[in-house]
Design a protein around this motif. Sequence first.
Motif, short mmCIF file in Angstrom:
data_model
loop_
_atom_site.label_atom_id
_atom_site.label_comp_id
_atom_site.label_asym_id
_atom_site.label_seq_id
_atom_site.Cartn_x
_atom_site.Cartn_y
_atom_site.Cartn_z
N PHE A 264 0.82 -1.22 0.00
CA PHE A 264 0.00 0.00 0.00
C PHE A 264 0.85 1.26 0.00
O PHE A 264 0.53 2.25 -0.67
N ARG B 250 0.57 4.21 -2.78
CA ARG B 250 0.28 5.59 -2.39
C ARG B 250 1.35 6.54 -2.95
O ARG B 250 1.04 7.60 -3.49
N GLU B 251 2.62 6.17 -2.83
CA GLU B 251 3.70 7.00 -3.36
C GLU B 251 3.58 7.15 -4.87
O GLU B 251 3.72 8.26 -5.41
N PHE C 33 0.88 6.91 -6.68
CA PHE C 33 -0.31 7.71 -6.98
C PHE C 33 -0.02 9.20 -6.85
O PHE C 33 -0.46 10.01 -7.68
N VAL C 34 0.74 9.59 -5.84
CA VAL C 34 1.07 11.01 -5.64
C VAL C 34 1.83 11.54 -6.85
O VAL C 34 1.51 12.61 -7.38
#
Length: 72
Positions: A9, A13-14, A16-17
Amino acid sequence: AFGATENNFAYAREYFVYIMIGIPFFMFSNGMNSIIRADGSPQFAMISTLIGAVINVILDPIMIFVFHWGMM
């Protein structure tokens, strides 16, 4: 939302940023590519797309393995 586990996850998340930061540039390039193609320069539009793809293929391993940026 797509089956990420606790182990991956943080990577998702990284990723996606940084994808969200690049989305405006991607949208601009796709829009301009369509305009260039419609203006009567399909060869220039194709060459510019190929140059971007080749640069991406070359720089991805360098950024991941040489600079140790991972998903960044």
